[in-house]
Design a protein around this motif. Sequence first.
Motif, mmCIF file in Angstrom:
data_model
loop_
_atom_site.group_PDB
_atom_site.id
_atom_site.type_symbol
_atom_site.label_atom_id
_atom_site.label_comp_id
_atom_site.label_asym_id
_atom_site.label_seq_id
_atom_site.Cartn_x
_atom_site.Cartn_y
_atom_site.Cartn_z
ATOM 1 N N ILE A 1 -3.146 2.700 -12.381
ATOM 2 C CA ILE A 1 -2.101 1.938 -11.702
ATOM 3 C C ILE A 1 -2.549 0.346 -12.007
ATOM 4 O O ILE A 1 -3.687 0.264 -11.329
ATOM 5 N N VAL A 2 -1.747 -0.635 -12.456
ATOM 6 C CA VAL A 2 -2.188 -1.835 -12.504
ATOM 7 C C VAL A 2 -1.222 -2.568 -11.790
ATOM 8 O O VAL A 2 0.230 -2.236 -11.900
ATOM 9 N N MET A 3 -1.519 -3.707 -11.232
ATOM 10 C CA MET A 3 -0.347 -4.423 -10.310
ATOM 11 C C MET A 3 -0.559 -5.734 -11.366
ATOM 12 O O MET A 3 -1.421 -6.282 -12.060
ATOM 13 N N LEU B 1 -9.675 6.123 -5.823
ATOM 14 C CA LEU B 1 -9.438 5.569 -7.124
ATOM 15 C C LEU B 1 -9.997 3.944 -7.030
ATOM 16 O O LEU B 1 -10.051 3.271 -6.168
ATOM 17 N N THR B 2 -10.262 3.326 -8.199
ATOM 18 C CA THR B 2 -10.729 2.151 -8.402
ATOM 19 C C THR B 2 -9.841 1.214 -8.789
ATOM 20 O O THR B 2 -9.097 1.226 -9.546
ATOM 21 N N THR C 1 -0.503 4.395 -16.288
ATOM 22 C CA THR C 1 0.532 5.196 -16.411
ATOM 23 C C THR C 1 1.545 4.679 -15.408
ATOM 24 O O THR C 1 2.765 4.960 -15.452
ATOM 25 N N ALA C 2 1.265 3.660 -14.753
ATOM 26 C CA ALA C 2 2.341 3.125 -13.750
ATOM 27 C C ALA C 2 1.896 1.680 -13.645
ATOM 28 O O ALA C 2 0.802 1.198 -13.517
ATOM 29 N N LEU C 3 2.986 0.855 -13.482
ATOM 30 C CA LEU C 3 2.832 -0.668 -13.071
ATOM 31 C C LEU C 3 3.255 -1.001 -11.794
ATOM 32 O O LEU C 3 4.328 -0.488 -11.351
ATOM 33 N N PHE C 4 2.512 -1.700 -10.831
ATOM 34 C CA PHE C 4 3.068 -2.171 -9.607
ATOM 35 C C PHE C 4 3.497 -3.676 -9.951
ATOM 36 O O PHE C 4 2.287 -4.357 -10.066
ATOM 37 N N CYS C 5 4.727 -3.802 -9.811
ATOM 38 C CA CYS C 5 4.920 -5.374 -9.860
ATOM 39 C C CYS C 5 5.279 -6.002 -8.563
ATOM 40 O O CYS C 5 5.837 -5.481 -7.839
ATOM 41 N N ALA D 1 0.999 -1.237 0.023
ATOM 42 C CA ALA D 1 0.020 -0.001 0.251
ATOM 43 C C ALA D 1 0.894 1.212 0.077
ATOM 44 O O ALA D 1 0.509 2.306 -0.620
ATOM 45 N N GLN D 2 1.951 1.221 0.716
ATOM 46 C CA GLN D 2 2.795 2.435 0.917
ATOM 47 C C GLN D 2 3.461 2.498 -0.430
ATOM 48 O O GLN D 2 3.737 3.816 -0.934
ATOM 49 N N GLY D 3 4.084 1.364 -1.112
ATOM 50 C CA GLY D 3 4.716 1.627 -2.433
ATOM 51 C C GLY D 3 3.614 2.129 -3.568
ATOM 52 O O GLY D 3 3.776 3.005 -4.101
ATOM 53 N N VAL D 4 2.603 1.717 -3.461
ATOM 54 C CA VAL D 4 1.346 2.190 -4.461
ATOM 55 C C VAL D 4 1.176 3.669 -4.367
ATOM 56 O O VAL D 4 0.972 4.399 -4.978
#
Lengths: 350, 350
Positions: free
Chosen positions: A178-180, A207-208, A241-245, A164-167
């Motif tokens: 943002i997509v994981m 955000l959704t 615009t961002a990916l959380f891997c 959560a903190q990273g996102v």
Amino acid sequence: MADIRDVAQRAGCSIATVSRALNSPQLVRPETLARVQAAAAELKFRPNALGRQLRGERTGLIGVMLPTLGNPVFADCLEGIEAAIDGTGRRLLLVTTQYDPERERNAIETLLQQRVDGLLLTLADAEHSALVDDLAAEGVACQLVYNDAPERPCVSVDNRAAAAQGVNMLIEAGHRDIVMVTGALHASDRAKRRYLGYGDAMQAAGLTPLPAFEIDFNSGARGERVREWLAQLERDGARPTALFCSNDLLALGVMRALREAGLRVPDDISVLGFDGLAVGELLSPTLATVVQPSVEIGRHAAQRLLAQIDGRVGAAGVTASHDPSLSHALILPHEIRRGGTVSAPPARQA
Amino acid sequence: MADIRDVAQRAGCSIATVSRALNSPQLVRPETLARVQAAAAELKFRPNALGRQLRGERTGLIGVMLPTLGNPVFADCLEGIEAAIDGTGRRLLLVTTQYDPERERNAIETLLQQRVDGLLLTLADAEHSALVDDLAAEGVACQLVYNDAPERPCVSVDNRAAAAQGVNMLIEAGHRDIVMVTGALHASDRAKRRYLGYGDAMQAAGLTPLPAFEIDFNSGARGERVREWLAQLERDGARPTALFCSNDLLALGVMRALREAGLRVPDDISVLGFDGLAVGELLSPTLATVVQPSVEIGRHAAQRLLAQIDGRVGAAGVTASHDPSLSHALILPHEIRRGGTVSAPPARQA
DNA sequence: TTGAAAGCGCTAACAC
DNA sequence: GTGTTAGCGCTTTCAA
């Protein structure tokens, strides 16, 4: 190969004296001791650990089970484990499972047959694993590593909060789409929790949360899959615009696919990883990531396991350790590593 | 914990029958077998491997000794080893030595005390190690991994030729001022051979080999050292146009220092690594490197070891294996991976 | 087809 | 201080 009897004969004493000379020299007269040592040296006597182990209460063996060593996160952890047992005279029996639950079961059984003093495990999914309960019921000393299950004896970070903190860092940088990206969610309780953390952060920001993009880790065509997915998104005009891997290794692979698709990181798209692999800092741009202290995780897990083992009474262990804290989670602090792979999102072209 | 006697009692037979039922079911009458199996299950009988090992000829244990798992090259190799023993019912006893010769000695002794069936070792310096000779003299099954000593039982690439070929690629790209950067040369026979290969290539091209720049691997201030060195070179106006790093990990660290010193790779200076770590391909620019097949090295070494073990007669082994090729080096092919870190040298400004 | 018994190499009472 | 002895849990002749 010379055995203790040969040494006794050569030293002109009994095998008991040889055993004492080797294990409790202070109980033996210096001259006798010297004779025994000389005899042992001359015969190149090498004590057979199996005999001792069979006889004794402990083997000095620690069973370690990890999913793979192909991901440095586990190799790092193993280094921590080694550091912790260094000097204790214990040895490591190592097995990897490739995230396969059946192999997990077999591996543990094998380790137990070797009479390891304790187990250090990373399970695919700790929370729903009957294995751990069985082990606890049998009174086997055991610590889970990386698995993040509050009610279990484990050492990890708080994957949900960390994610959560990273996102949230992404959100603060201005990202909304943002997509994981993750390996198979069912195969890793950590990935699941990180996805929950992703959801937490998204919702907290109004955000959704979007569905996670799952990639089969074992498939060779990983890059291919990512490229197809990107192409699809592009067609839909829905490129995030961002990916959380869910881990750094995945992030590296994804970045490669992005590059091959002609997208620049972070100008076109930002990437955030999870793990804090050392190589991430060597890249350019450096990989932004949620750092977990892998070596420390291993080290603490091993230390807790040793404490658990040493805390047991000789009496046939009915219950677990003496220190109840050892049977609950130890959560170590994570850290956000800012890096060049995250920037503000590109300006919208409405 | 239930032992074989408990099972025998419950099944109404002798312990010999239980043993047979477990190990050679075909020697036991089906009904008896069923009774034994039922009893074993009810008692949750877990055979004690120590008893069997003490009694028997083999333990099924393989001792593995590696310098560190912090370098993925060794983790990769370990994966190969695991793959090779998978399904053979053998287990791995793992020790790391941090390149410390004293730890090497201790670790091997420890493994031998556990009565491993064989050893898989990476030594700091295999050629001048009496250890290997001792092992051979004792008739211990053993394969060296990565060590590159023609007369020894080992699996590796031809480090000298591989390095020469890599350096030659630099020369063909137009470089003449090429320096090799390496960890302590005395601590690794591989690094030494790679330096020889560097020299070969330089001389073959009519160039003068330069002294290697040695960096202490254990020092935390590695980047610092590299920066100082670069500054010195800059002052002397002697900056090389290409660096050949004795391994990829080092190359990554060096590239970072270069970046911090304001030098661009490959525009200002080219970098070539050695190992072929997977991450090298994920970087941008991708790391040019001499690829050794790490997983295959591990796999082959393990296979050879197993062959060696299986080839032994029960008779107290005086000599080594039956297949003499197992006591000599197996050289696996290397490969040059071209990458973005190598380009033509910058134009001279005379 | 099964059982009795002899160890594998060692440690730890227990005696002396 | 040292020796005698009884196993630790198992496999494997050898007999039955």
